[in-house]
Design an enzyme around this catalytic site. Sequence first.
Site, PDB file in Angstrom:
ATOM      1  N   TYR A  45       0.826  -1.212   0.000  1.00 57.57           N
ATOM      2  CA  TYR A  45       0.000   0.000   0.000  1.00 57.57           C
ATOM      3  C   TYR A  45       0.860   1.262   0.000  1.00 57.57           C
ATOM      4  O   TYR A  45       0.603   2.200  -0.759  1.00 57.57           O
ATOM      5  CB  TYR A  45      -0.953   0.004   1.203  1.00 57.57           C
ATOM      6  CG  TYR A  45      -1.826   1.228   1.195  1.00 57.57           C
ATOM      7  CD1 TYR A  45      -2.791   1.416   0.209  1.00 57.57           C
ATOM      8  CD2 TYR A  45      -1.647   2.236   2.135  1.00 57.57           C
ATOM      9  CE1 TYR A  45      -3.562   2.564   0.151  1.00 57.57           C
ATOM     10  CE2 TYR A  45      -2.423   3.390   2.093  1.00 57.57           C
ATOM     11  CZ  TYR A  45      -3.370   3.543   1.107  1.00 57.57           C
ATOM     12  OH  TYR A  45      -4.123   4.688   1.042  1.00 57.57           O
ATOM     13  N   THR A 177      -7.741  17.623  -2.042  1.00 52.12           N
ATOM     14  CA  THR A 177      -7.020  16.746  -2.967  1.00 52.12           C
ATOM     15  C   THR A 177      -7.930  16.364  -4.127  1.00 52.12           C
ATOM     16  O   THR A 177      -9.018  15.822  -3.924  1.00 52.12           O
ATOM     17  CB  THR A 177      -6.516  15.495  -2.224  1.00 52.12           C
ATOM     18  OG1 THR A 177      -5.648  15.933  -1.182  1.00 52.12           O
ATOM     19  CG2 THR A 177      -5.749  14.578  -3.158  1.00 52.12           C
ATOM     20  N   HIS A 318       0.591  12.862  -6.474  1.00 52.25           N
ATOM     21  CA  HIS A 318       0.246  11.861  -5.458  1.00 52.25           C
ATOM     22  C   HIS A 318       1.325  10.774  -5.380  1.00 52.25           C
ATOM     23  O   HIS A 318       1.026   9.588  -5.232  1.00 52.25           O
ATOM     24  CB  HIS A 318      -1.114  11.250  -5.792  1.00 52.25           C
ATOM     25  CG  HIS A 318      -1.960  10.897  -4.601  1.00 52.25           C
ATOM     26  ND1 HIS A 318      -2.992  11.669  -4.169  1.00 52.25           N
ATOM     27  CD2 HIS A 318      -1.934   9.835  -3.761  1.00 52.25           C
ATOM     28  CE1 HIS A 318      -3.571  11.108  -3.118  1.00 52.25           C
ATOM     29  NE2 HIS A 318      -2.936   9.991  -2.850  1.00 52.25           N
ATOM     30  N   ARG A 321       0.963   7.619  -7.525  1.00 49.98           N
ATOM     31  CA  ARG A 321       0.057   6.539  -7.127  1.00 49.98           C
ATOM     32  C   ARG A 321      -1.249   6.533  -7.907  1.00 49.98           C
ATOM     33  O   ARG A 321      -2.056   5.625  -7.749  1.00 49.98           O
ATOM     34  CB  ARG A 321      -0.278   6.679  -5.634  1.00 49.98           C
ATOM     35  CG  ARG A 321       0.912   6.490  -4.748  1.00 49.98           C
ATOM     36  CD  ARG A 321       0.700   7.059  -3.345  1.00 49.98           C
ATOM     37  NE  ARG A 321      -0.294   6.387  -2.545  1.00 49.98           N
ATOM     38  CZ  ARG A 321      -0.105   5.236  -1.904  1.00 49.98           C
ATOM     39  NH1 ARG A 321       1.049   4.618  -2.018  1.00 49.98           N
ATOM     40  NH2 ARG A 321      -1.050   4.712  -1.171  1.00 49.98           N
ATOM     41  N   GLY A 372       6.015  12.712   1.771  1.00 51.78           N
ATOM     42  CA  GLY A 372       5.095  11.684   2.230  1.00 51.78           C
ATOM     43  C   GLY A 372       5.810  10.390   2.607  1.00 51.78           C
ATOM     44  O   GLY A 372       5.972  10.068   3.780  1.00 51.78           O
TER      45      GLY A 372
END
Length: 421
Positions: A45, A177, A318, A321, A372
């Site tokens: 993930y 987002t 992102h 992703r 992140g």
Amino acid sequence: MAIGRNTQSAIFRDGAIGRLPLVPTAWAELEGRAHQAMSRRAWAYVAGSAGNESTTAANRAALDRWRIVPRVLRDVEHRDLSVELFGHRYPSPILAAPVGVLGLVRPHGDLDIARAAAALGVPYILSTQASVPMERVVAAMGHAPHWYQLYWSSSDDLVESLVSRAEASGAQAIVVTLDTHLLGWRPRDLDLGYLPFAHGEGIAQYTSDPVFARLVDERMSAAPDSPRPRITPQTIRTLVDITRNHPGAFRSNLRSRRPRASVDTFLDVFSRSSLTWENLAFLRGRTSLPILLKGVQHPDDATRAVAEGVDGIIVSNHAGRQIDDALGSLDALPGIVERVDGAIPVLFDSGVRSGADVFVAMALGATAVCVGRAYTYGLAIAGQRGAAEVLRNLIAEFDITLGLSGNARADSIPRDAVARV
Ligand SMILES: Cc1cc2nc3c(=O)[nH]c(=O)nc-3n(C[C@H](O)[C@H](O)[C@H](O)COP(=O)(O)O)c2cc1C
Ligand SMILES: O=C(O)C(=O)c1ccccc1
């Protein structure tokens, strides 16, 4: 914890008395150790991206095409790393990006990263997909700065409720987002048949929300064929308590009626692919906080954002992703900075792995930079202290890069401090 240039000497001083860092400073080792520390599902993930993961590679390639060109003899002894955003001065240009489902990485991972960011004054952008309700995360941060990231639900009432909770909790900005209104095609997760949300992971902002509780009630009473337990305010308080104190209990209880209905309701209301520029007025009418749009990549969208009175943009894909074969995020930055022409702050993320990467993005006109995966890996390896070390190291390397390149201020790095090769 020492910040900036003092970090390096602190590390060496600690080393001299046999105390070694908790997390590796080089990216490949950081990633490798995080991989070892995580379950198969968590690793898929967190580390997984869309499709063949070519966008994640493009993010790196875009950063690697820019090289720093140092200047000499410019008195950079006193350096100022701080940046100002929306009337707040932050100690460095680094923010902790919203990362959902941190409970998958570490029990109460949201609280760990919140405390790590708070200790450094790094603004933490709380995710709508968090594993811990925002009020609890904010309570763990004292008065340290935080922002709130919104996924725009198909329920207006829920959007309103989340935003008013964020505002009440003291968030300094709302980040909307826009690149995740559909979940990206992610082979690593698909091949494990695993999506955390389907297991009740990462929906704590929802299960702690009164409007969401009402939506769950409505769903349950609309299914008269199955037994219908009476929902009282006490039932709701109990569910909130269970989720708050025992995220695992919610999961193991997933087959029972209310948790199952909560997951199904979440999957129904999570996002709205029909969203358009016209909807922004709804949000503007419900918060006085600065609104940033995250996931902007086209200069025309940046122009429109300015025209619509948006307060800031986050140039992001992102972390690669969402769309495979997409533009490297840094390749989108200069064109957007040029269009925006200083009207509003332009933040950047996707692919940042070092303080030098932060410098490159700032030289190309970013006002600040979000990270992140970097802190998520630190969290996986060593919890709160690991996440704090990663953030501290990024700031320290940025400070050293700033000084060695002949610059004294983070907020005014000239464009010719980098060259495209
Ligand atoms: C595991 C994971 C979960 C994420 N969850 C969210 C989220 O809930 N909301 C959001 O806006 N972005 C989310 N992102 C994207 C980050 O906010 C950010 O854009 C991205 O991680 C930056 O790239 P980097 O990881 O290379 O630094 C997530 C990223 C990762 C890796
Ligand atoms: O995994 C993500 O990157 C993410 O932000 C997300 C959030 C909600 C649903 C699916 C993905």
